[in-house]
Scaffold this active site. Sequence first.
Site, PDB file in Angstrom:
ATOM      1  N   TYR A   1      42.546  34.972  35.797  1.00  8.52           N
ATOM      2  CA  TYR A   1      43.756  35.318  35.041  1.00  8.52           C
ATOM      3  C   TYR A   1      44.767  36.026  35.919  1.00  8.52           C
ATOM      4  O   TYR A   1      45.973  35.935  35.679  1.00  8.52           O
ATOM      5  CB  TYR A   1      43.408  36.133  33.794  1.00  8.52           C
TER       6      TYR A   1
ATOM      7  N   LYS B   1      51.504  31.186  23.707  1.00  7.75           N
ATOM      8  CA  LYS B   1      52.442  31.075  24.827  1.00  7.75           C
ATOM      9  C   LYS B   1      53.046  29.669  24.894  1.00  7.75           C
ATOM     10  O   LYS B   1      54.264  29.511  25.024  1.00  7.75           O
ATOM     11  CB  LYS B   1      51.735  31.398  26.145  1.00  7.75           C
TER      12      LYS B   1
ATOM     13  N   HIS C   1      38.145  26.160  51.813  1.00  8.00           N
ATOM     14  CA  HIS C   1      39.254  25.683  50.987  1.00  8.00           C
ATOM     15  C   HIS C   1      39.425  26.604  49.766  1.00  8.00           C
ATOM     16  O   HIS C   1      40.531  27.071  49.482  1.00  8.00           O
ATOM     17  CB  HIS C   1      39.010  24.244  50.536  1.00  8.00           C
TER      18      HIS C   1
ATOM     19  N   SER D   1      43.750  45.399  50.294  1.00  9.58           N
ATOM     20  CA  SER D   1      45.157  45.030  50.236  1.00  9.58           C
ATOM     21  C   SER D   1      45.588  44.803  48.792  1.00  9.58           C
ATOM     22  O   SER D   1      46.651  45.284  48.360  1.00  9.58           O
ATOM     23  CB  SER D   1      45.386  43.766  51.065  1.00  9.58           C
ATOM     24  N   SER D   2      44.752  44.111  48.027  1.00  5.54           N
ATOM     25  CA  SER D   2      45.096  43.828  46.631  1.00  5.54           C
ATOM     26  C   SER D   2      45.183  45.107  45.812  1.00  5.54           C
ATOM     27  O   SER D   2      46.067  45.262  44.977  1.00  5.54           O
ATOM     28  CB  SER D   2      44.049  42.918  45.994  1.00  5.54           C
TER      29      SER D   2
ATOM     30  N   THR E   1      46.695  31.960  24.334  1.00  9.61           N
ATOM     31  CA  THR E   1      47.236  30.965  25.259  1.00  9.61           C
ATOM     32  C   THR E   1      48.068  29.941  24.500  1.00  9.61           C
ATOM     33  O   THR E   1      49.146  29.538  24.956  1.00  9.61           O
ATOM     34  CB  THR E   1      46.095  30.267  26.025  1.00  9.61           C
TER      35      THR E   1
ATOM     36  N   ASP F   1      63.812  49.930  45.627  1.00 10.22           N
ATOM     37  CA  ASP F   1      62.720  49.389  46.445  1.00 10.22           C
ATOM     38  C   ASP F   1      61.428  49.613  45.668  1.00 10.22           C
ATOM     39  O   ASP F   1      61.455  50.088  44.538  1.00 10.22           O
ATOM     40  CB  ASP F   1      62.653  50.087  47.816  1.00 10.22           C
TER      41      ASP F   1
ATOM     42  N   GLU G   1      39.784  37.595  37.644  1.00 10.93           N
ATOM     43  CA  GLU G   1      40.459  37.083  38.836  1.00 10.93           C
ATOM     44  C   GLU G   1      41.224  35.784  38.541  1.00 10.93           C
ATOM     45  O   GLU G   1      42.340  35.599  39.007  1.00 10.93           O
ATOM     46  CB  GLU G   1      39.432  36.856  39.959  1.00 10.93           C
TER      47      GLU G   1
ATOM     48  N   SER H   1      58.313  31.853  31.897  1.00  8.50           N
ATOM     49  CA  SER H   1      59.076  32.470  30.806  1.00  8.50           C
ATOM     50  C   SER H   1      60.475  32.893  31.245  1.00  8.50           C
ATOM     51  O   SER H   1      61.316  33.212  30.407  1.00  8.50           O
ATOM     52  CB  SER H   1      58.324  33.692  30.264  1.00  8.50           C
TER      53      SER H   1
ATOM     54  N   TRP I   1      32.905  29.059  47.353  1.00  4.41           N
ATOM     55  CA  TRP I   1      33.752  30.254  47.260  1.00  4.41           C
ATOM     56  C   TRP I   1      33.143  31.289  46.338  1.00  4.41           C
ATOM     57  O   TRP I   1      33.525  32.446  46.346  1.00  4.41           O
ATOM     58  CB  TRP I   1      35.181  29.896  46.822  1.00  4.41           C
TER      59      TRP I   1
ATOM     60  N   HIS J   1      36.148  36.258  36.488  1.00  6.79           N
ATOM     61  CA  HIS J   1      36.956  35.716  35.403  1.00  6.79           C
ATOM     62  C   HIS J   1      38.305  36.407  35.262  1.00  6.79           C
ATOM     63  O   HIS J   1      39.326  35.731  35.189  1.00  6.79           O
ATOM     64  CB  HIS J   1      36.225  35.588  34.072  1.00  6.79           C
TER      65      HIS J   1
ATOM     66  N   HIS K   1      30.403  32.827  30.537  1.00  9.11           N
ATOM     67  CA  HIS K   1      30.569  31.397  30.231  1.00  9.11           C
ATOM     68  C   HIS K   1      30.499  30.558  31.506  1.00  9.11           C
ATOM     69  O   HIS K   1      30.437  29.345  31.433  1.00  9.11           O
ATOM     70  CB  HIS K   1      31.849  31.129  29.433  1.00  9.11           C
ATOM     71  N   HIS K   2      30.506  31.238  32.664  1.00 15.43           N
ATOM     72  CA  HIS K   2      30.268  30.519  33.917  1.00 15.43           C
ATOM     73  C   HIS K   2      28.770  30.342  34.161  1.00 15.43           C
ATOM     74  O   HIS K   2      28.372  29.762  35.160  1.00 15.43           O
ATOM     75  CB  HIS K   2      30.866  31.283  35.092  1.00 15.43           C
TER      76      HIS K   2
ATOM     77  N   ARG L   1      29.549  18.703  41.638  1.00 15.30           N
ATOM     78  CA  ARG L   1      30.552  19.159  42.597  1.00 15.30           C
ATOM     79  C   ARG L   1      29.868  19.549  43.898  1.00 15.30           C
ATOM     80  O   ARG L   1      28.650  19.644  43.970  1.00 15.30           O
ATOM     81  CB  ARG L   1      31.342  20.339  42.020  1.00 15.30           C
TER      82      ARG L   1
END
Lengths: 280, 525
Positions: free
Chosen positions: B257, B331, B76, B169-170, B328, B105, B255, B268, B141, B253, B302-303, B450
Site C-alpha cells: 500500500y 476511490k 528484478h 533512508s525510508s 478501494t 522547503d 508495503e 486524484s 524478493w 502488506h 492472506h499471503h 511462478r
Amino acid sequence: MLKRLRPLSLLAAVFSALSLASSGALAGWETNMTRGVTEISHEIYNLHMMMLYIVTVIGVLVFGVMFWAMFKFRKSKGAKPATWHENTRLEVLWTVIPLFILIGMAIPATMTLAKIYDTPDADVTVKIDGYQWRWQYTYLADSPDDEVSFFSALSTPRFEIRGEAEKSEWYLLDVDNPLVIPANTPVKFLITANDVIHSWWVPDFGIKKDAVPGIINESHTTVLETGTYRGMCAELCGRDHAYMPIVVEVVEPDEFEQWLAEQRGDTAAAGSETLNTAGQ
Amino acid sequence: MTAIPHDDHAHHGPAKGLWRWVVTTNHKDIGAMYLWLSFAMFLLGGAFAMVIRAELFQPGFSLVAPEFFNQMTTMHGLIMVFGAVMPAFVGLANYMIPLMIGAPDMALPRLNNLSFWILPFAFLILVSTLFMEGGGPNFGWTFYAPLSTTYGPPSTVFFILSMHIMGASSIMGAINIIVTIWNMRAPGMTWMKMPLFVWTWLITAFLLIMVMPVLAGLITMMLLDITAQTSFFNAAGGGSPLLFQHLFWFFGHPEVYIMILPAFGIISAIIPAFARKPLFGYASMVYATAAIAILSFFVWAHHMFTVGMPFAAQLFFMISTMIIAVPTGVKVFNWVATMIGGSMTFEVPMLFAIAFVVLFTIGGFSGLMLAIAPVDYQYHDTYFVVAHFHYVLVPGAVFSIMAGVYYWLPKWTGNMFHEGLAKVHFWMSFVGVNVAFFPQHFVGLAGMPRRIPDYPLQFANFNMISSMGAFLFGLSQLLFMFIVIKCVMGGKKAEAKPWEGAEGLEWDLPSPLPYHTFETPPEIK
C-alpha cells in the site's frame, strides 16, 4: 452468412468456442482453471467462476459508465464543466452495496473452506517429504516394516531440456516413480520438507499445501476418477525448482492394494537382504 | 511570488558544479535526484525483466542457467520495489509537498540530503552481489527462510546490509514528510484543504515508520541466523520458517500500500484537472485512504493461505482482505463521478490517469479473487498472482508516476514536453503492458507456477506473447527517457499553469520554478 445468424445464436457460438478452448480442445491455449476430479476441486472451480462473473459484471458496469462519460463530457463537444462534487446519498450507496456483494461472496467461500477442513477418516495415509529437488512418498502403516517409501524425481531427459532433442508431450511433467493412490477412497497426506520450503500442488485435486521444514501439514482428498494427474512444486526452492514435478496415478482400490502389496514385497525383500548382509 | 530581497540572500543559490548535488539541502534538487535515481533503477530492474522474459520466450534452456534466472527474478523484484517505485514517490513528495502546502522547503533539509545520499550506496552494494562468489540473492524478493538463511549464497549478508540502508533512508524520509506536513503548512492550509497527494503521502509515511522497523528486525534476525548460529527460522534449532513469513508479510502488506497510496493522490490531482471539475468526494477519499492503511495491518496472512493455518485464521484473513475492496471501490467510483459532468480533454497525463483507473481496477478484481481462501489454493504462487501484482504495480503505481511526471514536468523544467512523442510512449506502454501481463492470468490459471526458468509445453504460446509485450513495454521506456531529457534540454516554453483546469498552489508559481519558493507563505483562499 453472418448477417443471417441471429445475435443469440452468434452469442451461443462464441460461448461454445470459449468452452472448447477451456476444455482443452485447443491444446496450448488453455485460459482457465481446471475443474479437477474431486468434490473440493469442483467447488473451488465453481467459486472461481462465480468470482470471475461477478467482477466481470462490475467491471463492465463501472468501465461502461466511465467510457460513456469520456464520450459525453468532452470539451471538444462543447461540454461545460459542472461544479458539484459531493452527494452523500450516492457515496453511502456505493459503500453499502459492495458490502452486500462481498457478503454474497463470503458465504459460499466460507462453506467450501469449512468443507476442506472437515476431514474424514482416511484409509490411506501418505507422508510427503520435499527435498531439493525431488519428492519422497511414504505409505504409513501400523508396523514400520509394512511402510513403503520411495523417491519421485523428474524423468524428463536432460537433452530435452537443453534442446538437443524434441520435447516430449509431458516435458517437465514426468517422474520416475509416480505416487499411486486409490480412487473413491479418502486419502490423507502429511506434508513436510527436509531442507527448504516446497509446495505440493496437484491442480486436479484442488490441493496446494506448503511443505515446511519442522511442520507437518495435513491435506485430504477423495479422487472421483482414475487417471494420471500432474502438478509442479509451487514454492521457490532453489536452483531446480522448475524440475520437481508431481505425478499421481489414481487407480481402482483393488489395483492399488495389489500394487502396494508388490511394493511391500520389494521392500521386505530388500530389507531382508540388508539383514542378511549385516548378519554375514 | 517575489521574495523580499535581504542581506544574506546571495549564498542561498545553488553551489556551483557537481558539488552542488552532494551538499544540497534544497527539496527540489533532492526530489529531482530521487526521481533520476529511481528512473535509473527502473531501467536496471527492467533490464533484469528483459532477461527473464527472454529466457521464458520458449521452453527449455535458452539463455541463462537456472541459478542466474533466480538471481534475475529476485533482483528484478527488489530493484523495482525498493529502487524504482518507492524512491520515485519519495522524489515526487520531496518536490511537490512543500509547493502544495506553501512551505519554503522540507522541515529537515539536512536529514533529507542524508536520506537520499545513502540510497545510491545501498543499491551499489545490492547490485555488486551479482558479481560475488556464489552470485547475488537468488531466493525471490520475499527472501523466505530457510532458503535465504541456511541455504542462501554468501552474498546474503551484503543483501541484508543494503536492505538496512534502504530501510533507514525510508524511515528518515517518512519522518521528514510527516514533520513537514504537520508543521509547515501555510496559514489557512487546514487539514481538509490539503491536496490528496499530501494526504495520501501523510498516511503512507505513517505506514513506513510503522513497518520499516519490522523489516529491520526481520533482516537482523536473518543476519543472526546466518552469522551467529541462532535459530529464529531454523526448524532444526527449534525455530520456525513460518515466523519469517508472518514478520515479512506484516511488513510486506502495508508495503504494497506504500507503493499505491501516493498513486491515488496523483490520480486524484490529474483527473479533476483534465475534467475541469472538482474532485468528487474529497472527504470520502481521505477516509478511504486512511481505512485502507489501517486495514493493511490486519490482512498479512492472506499471503500465507497455503502454509497450513487453522480454519479460524483463514476465515479472518479472507474476510479482512475482502473488506479492503470497499474503500478501494469508493476511490474508483469517485474518480468516475469526477469525470461525469466534466469538460474533458485527453492530454498525456490524463491518458495515463485513465489507464491507471481501468488497469488498476482489473488488478483489484484479481486481488479480490485471490482473497477467497479456498480458491487461493489454486491461484497461490502461480502466474495468476504475478499477473495480479503486475497489474497493480505497473499500470498502477508506475503509470501514476509517469502521469505525475508528465503533469509536473512543464512546472519543473519550464518547457513543454513533445506531446506527439509522449502519446506514442503512452500507447506503446499501454499495449505492451497488457500484452505482457494479461496472458499471464491464463497460464497461471492453467497451472504455471511462478519463478520457474522453464515450463511444460502447454504454456508455451502465452509465454511467447507475454515476452513480446514485455519487450515492447521495455523499449517504450527508452522513448520515455528521450522525451524527458529532450524536455529538460529545451522546448516550447511552458506557462505558469500549462493545464487549463489544474488546481493547487504549485501552479501559482512561475515555470520553471525558482530555486527558492514560498519564502513568504502564500495566502490560502
